[in-house]
Design a protein around this motif. Structure first.
Motif, PDB file in Angstrom:
ATOM      1  N   CYS A   1      -1.641   2.395  -3.975  1.00 29.04           N
ATOM      2  CA  CYS A   1      -0.628   3.423  -3.474  1.00 29.04           C
ATOM      3  C   CYS A   1       0.672   3.023  -3.077  1.00 29.04           C
ATOM      4  O   CYS A   1       1.715   3.482  -3.424  1.00 29.04           O
ATOM      5  N   ALA A   2       0.793   1.705  -2.411  1.00 27.79           N
ATOM      6  CA  ALA A   2       2.042   1.258  -2.089  1.00 27.79           C
ATOM      7  C   ALA A   2       2.656   0.867  -3.312  1.00 27.79           C
ATOM      8  O   ALA A   2       3.769   0.973  -3.301  1.00 27.79           O
ATOM      9  N   ALA A   3       1.947   0.308  -4.337  1.00 29.85           N
ATOM     10  CA  ALA A   3       2.731   0.036  -5.799  1.00 29.85           C
ATOM     11  C   ALA A   3       3.087   1.258  -6.372  1.00 29.85           C
ATOM     12  O   ALA A   3       4.282   1.214  -6.832  1.00 29.85           O
ATOM     13  N   ALA A   4       2.595   2.311  -6.371  1.00 29.68           N
ATOM     14  CA  ALA A   4       3.055   3.413  -6.832  1.00 29.68           C
ATOM     15  C   ALA A   4       4.014   4.042  -6.115  1.00 29.68           C
ATOM     16  O   ALA A   4       4.893   4.583  -6.735  1.00 29.68           O
ATOM     17  N   HIS A   5       3.900   3.921  -4.782  1.00 33.32           N
ATOM     18  CA  HIS A   5       5.118   4.253  -4.039  1.00 33.32           C
ATOM     19  C   HIS A   5       6.450   3.690  -4.386  1.00 33.32           C
ATOM     20  O   HIS A   5       7.578   4.140  -4.781  1.00 33.32           O
ATOM     21  N   GLY A   6       6.332   1.989  -4.380  1.00 32.80           N
ATOM     22  CA  GLY A   6       7.208   1.300  -5.100  1.00 32.80           C
ATOM     23  C   GLY A   6       7.928   1.675  -6.438  1.00 32.80           C
ATOM     24  O   GLY A   6       9.046   1.697  -6.463  1.00 32.80           O
ATOM     25  N   TRP A   7       6.904   1.787  -7.383  1.00 39.35           N
ATOM     26  CA  TRP A   7       7.606   2.369  -8.563  1.00 39.35           C
ATOM     27  C   TRP A   7       8.070   3.504  -8.696  1.00 39.35           C
ATOM     28  O   TRP A   7       8.846   3.612  -9.584  1.00 39.35           O
ATOM     29  N   ALA A   8       7.767   4.442  -7.781  1.00 34.64           N
ATOM     30  CA  ALA A   8       8.216   5.679  -8.185  1.00 34.64           C
ATOM     31  C   ALA A   8       9.613   5.565  -7.265  1.00 34.64           C
ATOM     32  O   ALA A   8      10.490   6.719  -7.678  1.00 34.64           O
ATOM     33  N   GLY A   9       9.977   4.731  -6.547  1.00 31.74           N
ATOM     34  CA  GLY A   9      11.035   4.585  -5.793  1.00 31.74           C
ATOM     35  C   GLY A   9      11.121   5.652  -4.722  1.00 31.74           C
ATOM     36  O   GLY A   9      12.085   5.944  -4.524  1.00 31.74           O
ATOM     37  N   LEU A  10      10.166   5.883  -3.871  1.00 30.57           N
ATOM     38  CA  LEU A  10      10.290   6.720  -2.810  1.00 30.57           C
ATOM     39  C   LEU A  10      10.571   6.186  -1.589  1.00 30.57           C
ATOM     40  O   LEU A  10      10.643   4.876  -1.490  1.00 30.57           O
ATOM     41  N   GLY A  11      11.039   6.892  -0.968  1.00 29.50           N
ATOM     42  CA  GLY A  11      11.843   6.426   0.254  1.00 29.50           C
ATOM     43  C   GLY A  11      10.753   6.047   1.751  1.00 29.50           C
ATOM     44  O   GLY A  11       9.871   5.549   1.371  1.00 29.50           O
ATOM     45  N   ARG A  12      11.251   6.379   2.658  1.00 29.92           N
ATOM     46  CA  ARG A  12      10.410   6.027   3.880  1.00 29.92           C
ATOM     47  C   ARG A  12       8.911   6.353   4.177  1.00 29.92           C
ATOM     48  O   ARG A  12       8.589   7.653   3.606  1.00 29.92           O
ATOM     49  N   ILE A  13       8.079   5.810   4.411  1.00 31.88           N
ATOM     50  CA  ILE A  13       6.843   6.061   4.850  1.00 31.88           C
ATOM     51  C   ILE A  13       6.535   5.829   6.281  1.00 31.88           C
ATOM     52  O   ILE A  13       6.771   5.068   7.101  1.00 31.88           O
ATOM     53  N   VAL A  14       5.654   7.106   6.806  1.00 36.85           N
ATOM     54  CA  VAL A  14       5.248   7.079   8.167  1.00 36.85           C
ATOM     55  C   VAL A  14       3.657   7.265   8.259  1.00 36.85           C
ATOM     56  O   VAL A  14       3.518   8.410   7.390  1.00 36.85           O
ATOM     57  N   TYR A  15       2.982   6.513   8.822  1.00 32.41           N
ATOM     58  CA  TYR A  15       1.619   6.384   8.712  1.00 32.41           C
ATOM     59  C   TYR A  15       0.799   6.610  10.110  1.00 32.41           C
ATOM     60  O   TYR A  15       1.716   5.927  10.952  1.00 32.41           O
ATOM     61  N   ALA A  16      -0.202   7.310  10.114  1.00 35.97           N
ATOM     62  CA  ALA A  16      -0.864   7.524  11.357  1.00 35.97           C
ATOM     63  C   ALA A  16      -1.570   6.288  11.939  1.00 35.97           C
ATOM     64  O   ALA A  16      -1.630   5.707  12.975  1.00 35.97           O
ATOM     65  N   HIS A  17      -2.447   5.752  10.921  1.00 32.11           N
ATOM     66  CA  HIS A  17      -3.371   4.611  11.295  1.00 32.11           C
ATOM     67  C   HIS A  17      -2.932   3.469  10.310  1.00 32.11           C
ATOM     68  O   HIS A  17      -2.850   3.828   9.025  1.00 32.11           O
ATOM     69  N   ALA A  18      -3.170   2.240  10.725  1.00 35.54           N
ATOM     70  CA  ALA A  18      -2.939   1.084   9.685  1.00 35.54           C
ATOM     71  C   ALA A  18      -4.103   0.796   8.878  1.00 35.54           C
ATOM     72  O   ALA A  18      -5.357   1.089   9.496  1.00 35.54           O
ATOM     73  N   GLY A  19      -4.014   0.189   7.876  1.00 39.82           N
ATOM     74  CA  GLY A  19      -5.026  -0.352   7.127  1.00 39.82           C
ATOM     75  C   GLY A  19      -6.024  -1.291   8.006  1.00 39.82           C
ATOM     76  O   GLY A  19      -7.430  -1.278   7.895  1.00 39.82           O
ATOM     77  N   ALA A  20      -5.335  -2.054   8.660  1.00 39.97           N
ATOM     78  CA  ALA A  20      -6.272  -3.214   9.695  1.00 39.97           C
ATOM     79  C   ALA A  20      -6.825  -2.541  10.623  1.00 39.97           C
ATOM     80  O   ALA A  20      -8.077  -2.958  11.081  1.00 39.97           O
ATOM     81  N   GLN A  21      -6.671  -1.234  11.056  1.00 39.50           N
ATOM     82  CA  GLN A  21      -7.215  -0.373  11.952  1.00 39.50           C
ATOM     83  C   GLN A  21      -8.513   0.184  11.333  1.00 39.50           C
ATOM     84  O   GLN A  21      -9.583   0.044  11.631  1.00 39.50           O
ATOM     85  N   LEU A  22      -8.250   0.553  10.222  1.00 42.48           N
ATOM     86  CA  LEU A  22      -9.602   1.349   9.379  1.00 42.48           C
ATOM     87  C   LEU A  22     -10.386   0.061   8.990  1.00 42.48           C
ATOM     88  O   LEU A  22     -11.451   0.376   9.246  1.00 42.48           O
ATOM     89  N   ALA A  23      -9.994  -1.203   8.507  1.00 49.89           N
ATOM     90  CA  ALA A  23     -10.953  -2.011   8.369  1.00 49.89           C
ATOM     91  C   ALA A  23     -11.756  -2.340   9.522  1.00 49.89           C
ATOM     92  O   ALA A  23     -13.046  -2.490   9.584  1.00 49.89           O
ATOM     93  N   GLN A  24     -11.151  -2.427  10.865  1.00 53.65           N
ATOM     94  CA  GLN A  24     -11.973  -2.802  11.983  1.00 53.65           C
ATOM     95  C   GLN A  24     -12.864  -1.550  12.257  1.00 53.65           C
ATOM     96  O   GLN A  24     -13.917  -1.853  12.578  1.00 53.65           O
ATOM     97  N   TRP A  25     -12.351  -0.413  12.101  1.00 49.56           N
ATOM     98  CA  TRP A  25     -13.438   0.874  12.254  1.00 49.56           C
ATOM     99  C   TRP A  25     -14.416   0.800  11.300  1.00 49.56           C
ATOM    100  O   TRP A  25     -15.671   0.810  11.776  1.00 49.56           O
ATOM    101  N   LEU A  26     -14.211   0.654  10.124  1.00 54.52           N
ATOM    102  CA  LEU A  26     -15.447   0.506   9.257  1.00 54.52           C
ATOM    103  C   LEU A  26     -16.443  -0.925   9.591  1.00 54.52           C
ATOM    104  O   LEU A  26     -17.599  -0.695   9.344  1.00 54.52           O
TER     105      LEU A  26
END
Length: 168
Positions: free
Chosen positions: A93-118
């Motif tokens: 999804c990050a790659a798609a965001h970059g290729w599409a040229g989208l602007g700012r991203i605001v996210y509620a939880h980090a990938g590292a948090q999700l990895a820890q939860w899993l």
């Protein structure tokens, strides 16, 4: 990193992304939701996870928004739009965001948090290693995680995996 104070409008949009994650969970899917907001603050598009319900591991909401934006917005509109999402973009999804040229991203939880939860839930890691968005899209304007949503999102992921059991 949450490197600047989020506005009330940012928090409302992040809340909506978390609500969309809840909608995904209630529909039997992993709890992820995202929205695309114009520079003027108008919600342009909303999406929620469809990985399980569509049996397609690429049906992430962030990817859906990037595809929609690429087909419906000018380059200027895309670069000034903001993606609010319940979880930090995966590398796809990050790659798609970059290729599409989208602007700012605001996210509620980090990938590292999700990895820890899993890990805590004894769930196998996803097939793609979680990486910070900036490792995929250098220079991306990213804000997150938002601590106010962590407990709620953790509970959603716990509920999903309690219903479905371990994912292969």
């Amino acid at each position: 990193m949450l490197n600047a104070q989020l506005s009330d409008a940012d928090m409302r949009c992040a809340e909506r992304a978390v609500e969309l994650a809840g909608e995904a969970l209630r529909a039997g899917d992993e709890p992820f939701g995202s929205l695309l907001v114009s520079a003027q603050g108008m919600i342009l598009r909303e999406a929620r996870n469809l990985v399980c319900t569509q049996e397609d591991d690429t049906r992430h909401p962030e990817l859906e928004l990037a595809r929609w934006a690429a087909g419906h917005l000018s380059a200027v509109e895309r670069s000034s739009a903001v993606v609010y999402t319940s979880g930090e973009h995966c590398p796809m999804c990050a790659a798609a965001h970059g290729w599409a040229g989208l602007g700012r991203i605001v996210y509620a939880h980090a990938g590292a948090q999700l990895a820890q939860w899993l890990t805590e839930l004894d769930v196998a890691p996803p097939p793609v290693r979680p990486l910070p968005i900036q490792e995929i899209v250098p220079g991306a304007d990213v804000q997150g995680p938002i601590p106010a949503f962590a407990d709620r999102l953790r509970a959603m992921h716990r509920a999903f995996h309690a219903q479905t059991g371990p994912r292969p």
